[in-house]
Design a protein around this motif. Structure first.
Motif, PDB file in Angstrom:
ATOM      1  N   ILE A 262     -10.805  30.765  -2.198  1.00 57.97           N
ATOM      2  CA  ILE A 262     -10.115  31.624  -3.221  1.00 57.97           C
ATOM      3  C   ILE A 262      -8.896  32.019  -2.638  1.00 57.97           C
ATOM      4  CG2 ILE A 262      -9.956  32.881  -5.338  1.00 57.97           C
ATOM      5  CD1 ILE A 262     -12.648  32.276  -6.182  1.00 57.97           C
ATOM      6  N   SER A 263      -9.201  33.118  -1.961  1.00 58.80           N
ATOM      7  CA  SER A 263      -7.985  33.183  -1.192  1.00 58.80           C
ATOM      8  C   SER A 263      -6.438  32.437  -0.533  1.00 58.80           C
ATOM      9  CB  SER A 263      -9.083  34.344   0.635  1.00 58.80           C
ATOM     10  OG  SER A 263      -7.931  34.747   0.390  1.00 58.80           O
ATOM     11  N   ARG A 264      -8.006  31.194   0.653  1.00 55.83           N
ATOM     12  CA  ARG A 264      -6.611  30.637   1.081  1.00 55.83           C
ATOM     13  C   ARG A 264      -5.928  29.715  -0.098  1.00 55.83           C
ATOM     14  NH1 ARG A 264      -9.692  28.809   6.320  1.00 55.83           N
ATOM     15  NH2 ARG A 264      -9.640  30.707   7.151  1.00 55.83           N
ATOM     16  N   ILE A 265      -6.051  29.914  -1.184  1.00 61.05           N
ATOM     17  CA  ILE A 265      -5.448  28.362  -2.196  1.00 61.05           C
ATOM     18  C   ILE A 265      -4.321  29.822  -2.954  1.00 61.05           C
ATOM     19  CG2 ILE A 265      -5.977  27.743  -4.472  1.00 61.05           C
ATOM     20  CD1 ILE A 265      -8.517  27.035  -3.587  1.00 61.05           C
TER      21      ILE A 265
ATOM     22  N   ARG B  26      -0.754  30.086   0.058  1.00 62.93           N
ATOM     23  CA  ARG B  26      -0.027  29.376   0.427  1.00 62.93           C
ATOM     24  C   ARG B  26      -0.508  28.000  -0.170  1.00 62.93           C
ATOM     25  NH1 ARG B  26      -1.356  26.749   4.930  1.00 62.93           N
ATOM     26  NH2 ARG B  26      -3.584  26.778   5.602  1.00 62.93           N
ATOM     27  N   THR B  27       0.907  27.413   0.099  1.00 61.95           N
ATOM     28  CA  THR B  27       1.012  26.172  -0.651  1.00 61.95           C
ATOM     29  C   THR B  27       0.262  25.418   0.443  1.00 61.95           C
ATOM     30  OG1 THR B  27       2.973  26.485  -1.998  1.00 61.95           O
ATOM     31  CG2 THR B  27       1.602  24.230  -1.765  1.00 61.95           C
TER      32      THR B  27
ATOM     33  N   THR C 240      -5.927  21.108   1.623  1.00 66.13           N
ATOM     34  CA  THR C 240      -7.075  20.901  -0.443  1.00 66.13           C
ATOM     35  C   THR C 240      -8.316  20.242   0.674  1.00 66.13           C
ATOM     36  OG1 THR C 240      -4.604  22.120  -1.655  1.00 66.13           O
ATOM     37  CG2 THR C 240      -6.779  21.207  -2.184  1.00 66.13           C
ATOM     38  N   ARG C 241      -8.114  19.404  -0.071  1.00 68.56           N
ATOM     39  CA  ARG C 241      -9.381  18.487   0.247  1.00 68.56           C
ATOM     40  C   ARG C 241     -10.459  19.221   1.514  1.00 68.56           C
ATOM     41  NH1 ARG C 241     -10.363  13.738  -1.953  1.00 68.56           N
ATOM     42  NH2 ARG C 241      -8.191  13.835  -2.077  1.00 68.56           N
TER      43      ARG C 241
END
Length: 612
Positions: free
Chosen positions: A372-375, A378-379, A385-386
């Motif tokens: 959650i933090s990384r999402i 940043r983009t 993402t996968r």
């Protein structure tokens, strides 16, 4: 638990409230009670495999006919053998009367164990004596039904010598060496003092108040009296577990709640826990009362029941074992520097599986927070993402319990090499540079870890092995039903002694020993647990680090660390079962202090045997 220890016993009690003909009509068999007793015992077979016994009382028997019967068998498969013997008796009777099963009244007259009150017991020999004379139930026979008593239970008493002295009793060796021997003698003594001119008015509550007031220990005991009265009672601190259920057909009591639920197909909410210090008393007419026999003390239900002994099919125990594992996740993450990518998590033995699931959930919670933090930070590209979403805690079935290894080789080195192969390992699961985290229920002696498991895991080639215990460090002996009585056996005690020697503090051992000797001479050995001083100079983390040093064999390549549950983590996971004396030394009865001090004295004097 990788270290095998003797523990616990199991109790099964059934009182049929209807005539045998009722069960024959409704359920198609007059053996309803015996069938249920068999199931109730089998569903608790985890609680005792050294022997078993049953006793029954027949109601309204004509004078001159036997009203109480008992059968005990020692050794493996004892439950099956008992009921096979009963089946053989039925088969022999059918040869003479082929349709005897259709006549419940005749069955009751001909078959020994066709009674309305039934008592079953499963035994672990905590004193190391497994011959049949030590199997429960014990019996005190008499031609007078109101003075005929049979008893069984799940307990240890720590003041048996005092009880025999109070009674001025001179029992056989078997009786004297058994806790149940002391218990049944005391109950029978007050039973014989009671006014039995009216058997229906026998004051069981008063008898229990007088007798059990002298007991020091943890116990659940049940007794059947020849007049048809019976009881089940629990100690004032609720150390040993007991549950009961009642409807218009039966009254049932057992050591484990799921056993009653499964055997009688009843929901959890209909089963009651027997209050500490209380009893259920069932009169010959079937009426039940639940009086407070002894004033309840501090509730100290055995936490080992939750960690290991009781079956995990109980809803509360399952949840608590999950929490025990989950509570360890922060410690594991801290020790691996949050490097889940290069960490494999597994469990040994199979009984640690539920705690393992809890540990995994705790690690997954951390991993999800990272995602959650990384999402949000940043983009991410689709590929990033996968990769992030698919990241998981690495789980492997590292070890599988193989056949029980036996060896004819007598040399210690050869025997230890054979012991390593109790488990088969799954090759190819560990990569170079991986850390292997393995959770166990508890670490008592550490013998199996040192001689077998750590060496076996090292063959997989990990950089590091971390053994995690869902229980805190076991530091003190138990005297309430678990066979952990020799101080020198505990790896935590060995580590504390080693630390004292490392730091030039051996004087603590001698000073503690002298305190124990002085207290013994003054008759005050049960006033204080002096052995706490052995651990006082060290933090739990220091003791754990020394344990890891002691358990790591010299020929192992991987580094070895040990993580233990904290006592606070135990309380958080098991808030209603805070019996923690084996971890903290805080015994719920004075006899526990005496046992701990005596066990330490035995260690210092190099004496074998228990501290009680």
């Amino acid at each position: 638990m990788s270290d095998a220890i003797r523990h616990e016993c199991g109790l099964a009690y059934i009182r049929l409230l209807k005539p045998l003909a009722y069960y024959h009509r409704k359920y198609g068999t007059a053996f309803y009670g015996l069938n249920k007793l068999y199931l109730l015992m089998e569903k608790q077979h985890n609680r005792g495999q050294d022997g078993a016994g049953i006793a029954t009382v027949k109601l309204n028997v004509e004078p001159g006919h036997q009203f109480m019967h008992r059968m005990r068998i020692s050794g493996a498969q004892a439950i099956s053998k008992i009921f096979q013997n009963i089946q053989q008796e039925v088969s022999d009777l059918e040869k003479m009367y082929p349709d005897i099963r259709q006549y419940p009244g005749l069955l009751k007259g001909y078959l020994n164990f066709m009674g309305e009150t039934l008592l079953g017991h499963l035994r672990y020999g905590t004193q190391g004596r497994n011959n049949v004379e030590f199997c429960h139930p014990f019996m005190k026979p008499s031609i007078n039904p109101t003075r005929t008593l049979t008893m069984a239970g799940n307990f240890n008493l720590v003041n048996t010598d005092e009880l025999f002295s109070m009674l001025d009793a001179h029992p056989t060796t078997t009786i004297r060496e058994s806790d149940l021997g002391a218990m049944i003698e005391m109950v029978h003594y007050y039973l014989c003092l009671a006014d039995d001119t009216d058997p229906e008015a026998l004051n069981i509550e008063g008898i229990l108040k007088q007798a059990t007031g002298h007991f020091d220990g943890g116990y659940v005991c049940s007794g059947l009296i020849g007049n048809g009265d019976s009881f089940v009672m629990r100690d004032p601190n609720g150390i040993r577990p007991a549950y009961f259920f009642q409807n218009d057909e039966v009254i049932v009591a057992a050591s484990e709640r799921p056993a009653i639920m499964t055997t009688f197909n009843v929901p959890l909410e209909e089963i009651k826990e027997l209050r500490p210090g209380s009893a259920i008393i069932i009169k010959a007419n079937g009426s039940l009362t639940n009086p407070q026999i002894l004033e309840a003390g501090e509730h100290k239900a055995c936490s080992f029941e939750r960690i290991y002994f009781s079956r995990g099919s109980d809803a509360d125990i399952y949840r608590e074992r999950m929490d025990l594992g989950r509570n360890l996740a922060p410690k594991v993450l801290d020790m691996i520097d949050n490097d889940l990518k290069n960490t494999i998590v597994s469990f040994i033995p199979n009984t640690a599986e539920i705690a393992f699931y809890g540990l995994i959930k705790g690690l997954e919670d951390y991993l999800n927070e990272i995602k959650i933090s990384r999402i949000h930070s940043r983009t991410l590209t689709e590929e990033e993402t996968r990769e992030l979403i698919n990241r998981r805690v690495r789980i492997e079935k590292i070890a599988i319990k193989d056949v029980k290894m036996r060896t004819f080789i007598t040399e210690d080195a050869s025997r230890n090499e054979m012991v390593q192969h109790v488990y088969d390992i799954t090759y190819g699961t560990v990569k170079q540079g991986d850390t292997l985290v393995v959770i166990d229920d508890s670490i008592v002696r550490g013998t199996t870890l040192r001689e077998s498991i750590i060496k076996m895991l090292d063959r997989l080639g990990p950089k590091r092995i971390i053994v995690v215990s869902s229980a805190p460090q076991i530091r003190f002996p138990d005297c309430y039903g678990i066979d952990m009585s020799r101080m020198g056996d505990f790896i935590a005690f060995q580590a504390a002694v080693a630390l004292l020697k490392d730091r030039g503090m051996e004087n603590v051992l001698q000073e503690t020993f002298q305190q124990c000797k002085d207290a013994e001479a003054n008759g005050q050995l049960k006033e204080q647990n002096f052995v706490k001083a052995i651990y006082a100079p060290f933090t739990p983390e220091e003791v754990s680090k020394k344990i890891a040093e002691l358990l790591r064999p010299e020929d192992v390549s991987a580094s070895v660390d040990i993580i233990y549950q904290s006592v606070e983590g135990l309380y958080d996971a098991c808030p209603h079962n805070k019996g923690d004396w084996y971890f903290t030394g805080n015994y719920p009865t004075p006899g526990g202090n005496r046992v701990a001090n005596k066990a330490f004295m035995n260690y210092m004097e190099q004496k074998e045997g228990r501290g009680y």
